[in-house]
Design an enzyme around this catalytic site. Structure first.
Site, PDB file in Angstrom:
ATOM      1  N   CYS A   1       1.207   4.734   7.372  1.00  0.00           N
ATOM      2  CA  CYS A   1       0.013   4.706   8.609  1.00  0.00           C
ATOM      3  C   CYS A   1       0.497   3.566   9.331  1.00  0.00           C
ATOM      4  O   CYS A   1       1.255   2.924   8.720  1.00  0.00           O
ATOM      5  CB  CYS A   1      -1.369   4.255   8.047  1.00  0.00           C
ATOM      6  SG  CYS A   1      -2.433   4.551   6.749  1.00  0.00           S
ATOM      7  N   CYS A  21     -16.150  -9.533   5.637  1.00  0.00           N
ATOM      8  CA  CYS A  21     -15.351  -7.991   5.672  1.00  0.00           C
ATOM      9  C   CYS A  21     -14.642  -8.445   4.778  1.00  0.00           C
ATOM     10  O   CYS A  21     -13.612  -9.297   4.804  1.00  0.00           O
ATOM     11  CB  CYS A  21     -14.852  -8.032   6.842  1.00  0.00           C
ATOM     12  SG  CYS A  21     -14.872  -6.214   6.561  1.00  0.00           S
ATOM     13  N   CYS A  65     -19.608   1.793   8.916  1.00  0.00           N
ATOM     14  CA  CYS A  65     -18.895   0.656   9.646  1.00  0.00           C
ATOM     15  C   CYS A  65     -17.603   1.867   9.928  1.00  0.00           C
ATOM     16  O   CYS A  65     -16.891   2.244   9.757  1.00  0.00           O
ATOM     17  CB  CYS A  65     -18.551  -0.471   9.891  1.00  0.00           C
ATOM     18  SG  CYS A  65     -17.094  -1.175  10.608  1.00  0.00           S
ATOM     19  N   CYS A 108     -19.225  -6.412   3.606  1.00  0.00           N
ATOM     20  CA  CYS A 108     -18.869  -5.400   4.064  1.00  0.00           C
ATOM     21  C   CYS A 108     -17.337  -4.731   3.443  1.00  0.00           C
ATOM     22  O   CYS A 108     -16.754  -5.925   3.297  1.00  0.00           O
ATOM     23  CB  CYS A 108     -18.788  -4.999   5.762  1.00  0.00           C
ATOM     24  SG  CYS A 108     -17.862  -3.780   6.304  1.00  0.00           S
ATOM     25  N   CYS A 137       0.927  -0.901  -0.061  1.00  0.00           N
ATOM     26  CA  CYS A 137       0.011   0.027   0.241  1.00  0.00           C
ATOM     27  C   CYS A 137       1.117   1.604   0.120  1.00  0.00           C
ATOM     28  O   CYS A 137       1.699   1.520   0.653  1.00  0.00           O
ATOM     29  CB  CYS A 137      -0.788  -0.123   1.452  1.00  0.00           C
ATOM     30  SG  CYS A 137      -2.100   1.371   0.993  1.00  0.00           S
ATOM     31  N   CYS A 149      -0.028   0.479  10.484  1.00  0.00           N
ATOM     32  CA  CYS A 149      -0.321  -0.906   9.929  1.00  0.00           C
ATOM     33  C   CYS A 149       0.868  -1.462   8.782  1.00  0.00           C
ATOM     34  O   CYS A 149       2.133  -0.940   7.881  1.00  0.00           O
ATOM     35  CB  CYS A 149      -1.003  -0.035   8.495  1.00  0.00           C
ATOM     36  SG  CYS A 149      -1.855  -1.554   7.334  1.00  0.00           S
ATOM     37  N   ARG A 191     -18.113  -3.506  18.197  1.00  0.00           N
ATOM     38  CA  ARG A 191     -16.965  -4.518  17.741  1.00  0.00           C
ATOM     39  C   ARG A 191     -15.844  -4.697  18.628  1.00  0.00           C
ATOM     40  O   ARG A 191     -15.015  -3.472  18.797  1.00  0.00           O
ATOM     41  CB  ARG A 191     -17.000  -4.449  16.392  1.00  0.00           C
ATOM     42  CG  ARG A 191     -15.930  -6.003  15.708  1.00  0.00           C
ATOM     43  CD  ARG A 191     -15.552  -5.858  14.408  1.00  0.00           C
ATOM     44  NE  ARG A 191     -17.056  -5.729  13.790  1.00  0.00           N
ATOM     45  CZ  ARG A 191     -17.571  -5.308  13.176  1.00  0.00           C
ATOM     46  NH1 ARG A 191     -16.900  -4.263  12.084  1.00  0.00           N
ATOM     47  NH2 ARG A 191     -18.964  -4.750  12.581  1.00  0.00           N
TER      48      ARG A 191
HETATM   49  N1  SAM Z   1      -6.549   0.411   3.358  1.00  0.00           N
HETATM   50  C1  SAM Z   1      -7.766   0.676   3.627  1.00  0.00           C
HETATM   51  C2  SAM Z   1      -7.632   1.603   4.943  1.00  0.00           C
HETATM   52  O1  SAM Z   1      -6.779   2.416   5.439  1.00  0.00           O
HETATM   53  O2  SAM Z   1      -9.304   2.213   5.199  1.00  0.00           O
HETATM   54  C3  SAM Z   1      -8.711  -1.010   4.301  1.00  0.00           C
HETATM   55  C4  SAM Z   1      -7.973  -2.035   5.455  1.00  0.00           C
HETATM   56  S1  SAM Z   1      -6.850  -0.973   6.769  1.00  0.00           S
HETATM   57  C5  SAM Z   1      -5.863  -1.845   6.407  1.00  0.00           C
HETATM   58  C6  SAM Z   1      -8.347  -0.986   7.875  1.00  0.00           C
HETATM   59  C7  SAM Z   1      -8.312  -0.814   9.322  1.00  0.00           C
HETATM   60  O3  SAM Z   1      -7.754  -1.894  10.196  1.00  0.00           O
HETATM   61  C8  SAM Z   1      -7.564   0.747   9.546  1.00  0.00           C
HETATM   62  O4  SAM Z   1      -7.713   1.828   9.636  1.00  0.00           O
HETATM   63  C9  SAM Z   1      -7.063   0.402  11.768  1.00  0.00           C
HETATM   64  O5  SAM Z   1      -7.978   1.056  11.641  1.00  0.00           O
HETATM   65  C10 SAM Z   1      -6.864  -1.510  10.652  1.00  0.00           C
HETATM   66  N2  SAM Z   1      -5.294  -1.088  11.311  1.00  0.00           N
HETATM   67  C11 SAM Z   1      -4.894  -2.108  11.020  1.00  0.00           C
HETATM   68  N3  SAM Z   1      -3.356  -2.506  10.904  1.00  0.00           N
HETATM   69  C12 SAM Z   1      -3.290  -2.657  12.680  1.00  0.00           C
HETATM   70  C13 SAM Z   1      -3.006  -3.098  13.495  1.00  0.00           C
HETATM   71  N4  SAM Z   1      -1.390  -3.370  13.440  1.00  0.00           N
HETATM   72  N5  SAM Z   1      -3.617  -2.849  15.038  1.00  0.00           N
HETATM   73  C14 SAM Z   1      -5.192  -2.962  14.348  1.00  0.00           C
HETATM   74  N6  SAM Z   1      -5.553  -2.074  14.382  1.00  0.00           N
HETATM   75  C15 SAM Z   1      -4.598  -1.717  12.556  1.00  0.00           C
HETATM   76  C1  DTB Z   2     -11.245  -2.935  11.829  1.00  0.00           C
HETATM   77  O1  DTB Z   2     -11.712  -1.899  12.304  1.00  0.00           O
HETATM   78  N1  DTB Z   2     -10.332  -3.635  11.972  1.00  0.00           N
HETATM   79  C2  DTB Z   2      -9.853  -5.168  11.312  1.00  0.00           C
HETATM   80  C3  DTB Z   2     -11.108  -4.126   9.809  1.00  0.00           C
HETATM   81  N2  DTB Z   2     -11.677  -2.822  10.203  1.00  0.00           N
HETATM   82  C4  DTB Z   2     -10.671  -4.227   8.517  1.00  0.00           C
HETATM   83  C5  DTB Z   2      -8.627  -4.987  10.626  1.00  0.00           C
HETATM   84  C6  DTB Z   2      -7.875  -5.031  11.334  1.00  0.00           C
HETATM   85  C7  DTB Z   2      -6.547  -5.286  11.337  1.00  0.00           C
HETATM   86  C8  DTB Z   2      -5.151  -5.754  12.331  1.00  0.00           C
HETATM   87  C9  DTB Z   2      -3.941  -5.709  11.381  1.00  0.00           C
HETATM   88  C10 DTB Z   2      -3.903  -6.955  10.807  1.00  0.00           C
HETATM   89  O2  DTB Z   2      -4.043  -7.906  10.336  1.00  0.00           O
HETATM   90  O3  DTB Z   2      -3.432  -6.787   9.049  1.00  0.00           O
HETATM   91 FE1  SF4 Z   3      -2.584   0.832   3.022  1.00  0.00          FE
HETATM   92 FE2  SF4 Z   3      -2.391   0.089   5.515  1.00  0.00          FE
HETATM   93 FE3  SF4 Z   3      -3.287   2.667   5.855  1.00  0.00          FE
HETATM   94 FE4  SF4 Z   3      -5.092   0.707   4.753  1.00  0.00          FE
HETATM   95  S1  SF4 Z   3      -4.559   1.369   7.026  1.00  0.00           S
HETATM   96  S2  SF4 Z   3      -4.255   2.536   4.278  1.00  0.00           S
HETATM   97  S3  SF4 Z   3      -3.784  -0.590   4.013  1.00  0.00           S
HETATM   98  S4  SF4 Z   3      -1.046   1.179   4.501  1.00  0.00           S
END
Ligand code: SAM
Ligand code: DTB
Ligand code: SF4
Length: 328
Positions: free
Chosen positions: A54, A94, A186, A126, A50, A57, A258
């Site tokens: 973030c 989802c 959501c 979702c 990506c 992430c 959730r």
């Molecule tokens: N790329 C899209 C976005 O950013 O909206 C969708 C996927 S993104 C991985 C969805 C959500 O996962 C993020 O908004 C964040 O709240 C959660 N998330 C990602 N990495 C995480 C982590 N290490 N621990 C907890 N939540 C995480």
């Molecule tokens: C949300 O609030 N939590 C989920 C879902 N929406 C997409 C994602 C959690 C991701 C945790 C880190 C991972 O497994 O990469």
């Molecule tokens: Fe990309 Fe992860 Fe950020 Fe979603 S949360 S925009 S997957 S870097």
């Protein structure tokens, strides 16, 4: 729904813990069947690479993590995952993609096909695909999308410290596009990123003042992943998670709350308290998007122990349709 001011939310958040849990539990019972928990299954349909930054992430291309990067899964693979999830008792699927935003290309066409097919199986679908235009939200709605996940993650101020490649307003704008297409929203956030209590309160204030409030609110505990800037963050304590869940329940009483990422680091007792304080949804399945989640069987054992059951699909949609026909 009563709208809470920041001061009021702060007061709720800082209530002595057991009083807070008691109040949240009472609120929960007024708005929901406390024996029901919505079970969602999460599937990463496009993993890693990506362009965003973030800080939490593991899927951001710029961080060295050991995420298994893969292109879009095929519609067939996604359907077989959905079938497995359904037979295990999940009623919502989802689908997540590591995209900054949706592009109008063949990958998006595949997502539309997945949404259509999973919806036809009788599951709520979702998606969480990054930013959406109004037109893309409408296409997803037409394909039968039930909900769109787009988290605010934290306060506007703290957001800037965690993500620089997009703005808080971009998030709000996508949420608005989802609403316009009449897809349920959501939206929630993450705690344990180094934010202050004020940041958590600000986020709850923004979410709870959306009109209407989001139908579901995921509360994630940060899963610190090696290679990300937040890898060294200390795990958030169960007491902070409990306060956050309880406060969310009180200020958004009609929403599904959730208990999302971070359950592998929680005890059964801790999770029981979160359900008591109003959490009524989980992600079930051995994996979240890229990180581990409790094993499906362990969760089903937990439900048995607590006397909880999985909520049927489209239950809230059916109830509001019934209410509308009564008032018509
Ligand atoms: N790329 C899209 C976005 O950013 O909206 C969708 C996927 S993104 C991985 C969805 C959500 O996962 C993020 O908004 C964040 O709240 C959660 N998330 C990602 N990495 C995480 C982590 N290490 N621990 C907890 N939540 C995480
Ligand atoms: C949300 O609030 N939590 C989920 C879902 N929406 C997409 C994602 C959690 C991701 C945790 C880190 C991972 O497994 O990469
Ligand atoms: Fe990309 Fe992860 Fe950020 Fe979603 S949360 S925009 S997957 S870097």
């Amino acid at each position: 729904m009563k709208k809470y001011s920041k001061e009021e939310i702060k007061e709720v958040y800082n209530t002595p813990l057991l009083d807070l849990v008691f109040r949240a539990a009472a609120t929960h019972r007024m708005f929901h069947d406390p024996s029901e928990v919505q079970v969602s299954s999460l599937l990463s349909i496009k993993t890693g690479g990506c362009p965003e930054d973030c800080g939490y992430c593991p899927q951001a291309a710029r961080y060295q993590t050991d995420v298994n990067v893969h292109k879009m899964l095929s519609v067939n693979d996604v359907m077989s995952a959905a079938n497995n999830a359904k037979s295990g008792g999940a009623t919502r699927m989802c689908l997540g993609a590591a995209w900054r935003e949706v592009r109008d290309n063949s990958d998006f066409d595949s997502v539309l096909e997945m949404v259509k097919s999973i919806n036809n199986m009788g599951m709520e679908v979702c998606c969480t695909l990054g930013m959406l235009t109004e037109d893309q939200a409408q296409k997803l709605a037409d394909a039968g999308l039930y909900a769109y996940n787009h988290n605010l993650d934290s306060s506007e101020d703290f957001y800037k410290k965690i993500i620089t490649t997009r703005k808080y307003d971009d998030r709000l704008n996508t949420i608005e596009n989802v609403r316009k297409a009449k897809v349920t929203v959501c939206s929630g956030g993450i705690i344990g990123m180094g934010e202050s209590v004020e940041d958590r309160i600000e986020m709850l204030y923004t979410l709870s003042n959306l009109n209407p409030q989001p139908e579901s609110v995921p509360i994630n505990a940060l899963v610190p992943v090696e290679g990300t800037p937040l890898e060294k963050q200390e795990l958030v304590s169960i007491w902070e998670m409990l306060r956050m869940i309880a406060t969310t329940r009180i200020v958004m009483p009609g929403s599904v709350v959730r208990l999302s990422a971070g359950r592998t680091q929680m005890s059964l007792e801790g999770q029981a308290l979160c359900f008591l304080a109003g959490a009524n949804s989980i992600f079930a399945g051995d994996k979240l998007l890229t990180t581990p989640n409790p094993a499906f069987n362990e969760d089903m054992e937990m439900f048995k122990l607590f006397g909880l059951k999985s909520r049927e699909a489209f239950k809230y949609a059916k109830e509001s349709a019934q209410l509308e026909s009564v008032s018509a």
